[in-house]
Design an enzyme around this catalytic site. Structure first.
Site, mmCIF file in Angstrom:
data_model
loop_
_atom_site.group_PDB
_atom_site.id
_atom_site.type_symbol
_atom_site.label_atom_id
_atom_site.label_comp_id
_atom_site.label_asym_id
_atom_site.label_seq_id
_atom_site.Cartn_x
_atom_site.Cartn_y
_atom_site.Cartn_z
ATOM 1 N N SER A 182 0.792 -1.228 0.000
ATOM 2 C CA SER A 182 0.000 0.000 0.000
ATOM 3 C C SER A 182 0.822 1.274 0.000
ATOM 4 O O SER A 182 0.305 2.338 -0.352
ATOM 5 C CB SER A 182 -0.940 0.014 1.212
ATOM 6 N N HIS A 210 -5.413 -4.395 -0.628
ATOM 7 C CA HIS A 210 -5.417 -3.348 -1.653
ATOM 8 C C HIS A 210 -5.503 -3.917 -3.065
ATOM 9 O O HIS A 210 -5.421 -3.162 -4.039
ATOM 10 C CB HIS A 210 -4.169 -2.480 -1.519
ATOM 11 N N LYS A 241 -11.851 -1.046 2.129
ATOM 12 C CA LYS A 241 -11.208 -0.275 1.065
ATOM 13 C C LYS A 241 -12.110 -0.262 -0.170
ATOM 14 O O LYS A 241 -13.060 0.497 -0.220
ATOM 15 C CB LYS A 241 -9.812 -0.835 0.817
#
Length: 394
Positions: A182, A210, A241
């Site tokens: 990330s 991610h 996310k």
């Protein structure tokens, strides 16, 4: 006055003196391309809301309807009286979405890691961990009691060498890597790592926090990106996310998932995920399965922004995803750059040690599918002005 907490004052002052003290800003608006931050309307380049689902009408409506039917909190841990049919639906849907045998949900991606790693390995075992793995992997590995051997970032050759040098010294072995890192926005050569895991009969675990919603067909993640279905034992993910909600998931081999239902401590000893979160996540999965439009838009936005930043003369590191680090090196410069951007109505935070190594401070730009072309162009103009004023670009 008691002196027992004086050390905290001293440590906080040390952080401030070193430019490492976190000043936490406050939002008073929904997530989106624009935010109200500390009372100011700013362009958002900080959130992990890759696809804009955190404020999507269908996601919000699903949460509202579920609360009307089920209430709010589950009132118990999953193994006593906290498992609702919604939890089972989500786990079944995630297994199908990830194209694996089974899945189990946790309260967060962090607890998914700290719950699964100690259940898989312990004293007498060994973890081979990428040196840039997320803090939750580090903490979960420490909790396990297993010996931790770090290998060079995204380096299969070094992983192979570390495994060979420790041959015969442990009972069970587990390789762990982030799916997308990330801070830099890169990802490992997972196909080569899977080959190594199979050659040495080691378990393979990927934290795809991610990668889900970003990589692979329709955002199915890095395993799908490399077409490694059935070759990765454990895929850890988060719903906080790209899914726009909150919660964690472990997907993969059915035997491992059943073992986590019996021995995953956050699953056993902390209350289940709330009703609106589960229902909202189900709606997010619906949206991802119906169309790749949002994922496609995310990548198009990222490609445009990164190319224009390179054209301006900025260093965007080794990113391979929409995560775009603007490498500045010095943490003081990075924080001043962020402050100046905020004055330009662009919200992009500086990241320094311990989030990233000393000397590698940066502005991390988080591109979203919600950003319009006009948004991106406005941000580029702001980066150009601040970059020239601070001598970062010519």
């Amino acid at each position: 006055m008691s002196q027992k907490l004086k050390w905290i004052d001293e440590e906080l002052q040390n952080l401030q003196d070193a430019g490492l003290y976190n000043k936490i800003r406050t939002l008073s608006s929904p997530q989106g391309a624009w935010l109200v931050v500390d009372g100011k309307h700013v362009l958002n380049f900080c959130s992990n809301n890759y696809l804009g689902l955190a404020n999507h009408p269908r996601v919000i409506n699903a949460a509202q309807q579920a609360m009307q039917q089920y209430g709010l909190g589950p009132g118990a841990v999953r193994t006593i009286a906290g498992t609702m049919d919604l939890h089972l639906q989500l786990e079944q849907r995630m297994a199908a979405f990830k194209r694996v045998e089974d899945a189990i949900t946790f309260q967060s991606g962090f607890t998914a890691n700290t719950g699964s790693i100690p259940a898989l390995v312990g004293k007498g075992d060994m973890i081979f961990s990428d040196e840039l793995n997320h803090a939750s992997i580090i903490d979960g590995s420490r909790l396990s009691g297993a010996t931790i051997t770090r290998y060079n970032h995204a380096d299969p050759a070094d992983l192979q060498a570390k495994i060979e040098s420790h041959a015969g010294t442990y009972r069970r072995g587990l390789i762990i890597t982030d799916g997308v890192f990330s801070m830099d926005g890169d990802y490992p050569p997972l196909d080569k790592i899977a080959d190594i895991a199979e050659a040495h009969d080691l378990m393979l675990m990927v934290d795809d926090a991610h990668g889900e919603g970003v990589l692979g067909e329709g955002g199915r993640g890095i395993v799908d990106h490399f077409k490694l279905h059935g070759r990765v034992d454990v895929e850890v993910g988060t719903f906080s996310k790209a899914f726009g909600v909150v919660g964690g998931v472990v997907a993969g081999n059915a035997r491992i998932i059943e073992w986590l239902r019996q021995r995953g401590r956050p699953f056993l000893f902390s209350s289940a995920v709330t009703v609106p979160d589960v229902a909202a996540t189900l709606a997010a999965v619906d949206i991802l399965e119906e169309s790749t439009e949002l994922v496609d838009r995310l990548w198009a936005n990222a490609a445009f922004f990164k190319q224009e930043m390179l054209n301006l003369g900025f260093d965007t590191g080794k990113t391979m995803t929409p995560i775009t680090p603007v490498m500045l090196g010095d943490v003081t410069l990075a924080r001043e750059f962020s402050r100046r951007l905020y004055e330009e109505n662009v919200f992009a935070m500086a990241l320094g040690f311990p989030t990233v190594p000393v000397g590698l401070a940066r502005i991390r730009v988080m591109i979203s599918a919600t950003h319009s072309q006009e948004d991106l162009e406005q941000a580029l103009q702001a980066f150009a002005r601040v970059g020239r004023d601070l001598g970062v670009i010519g």
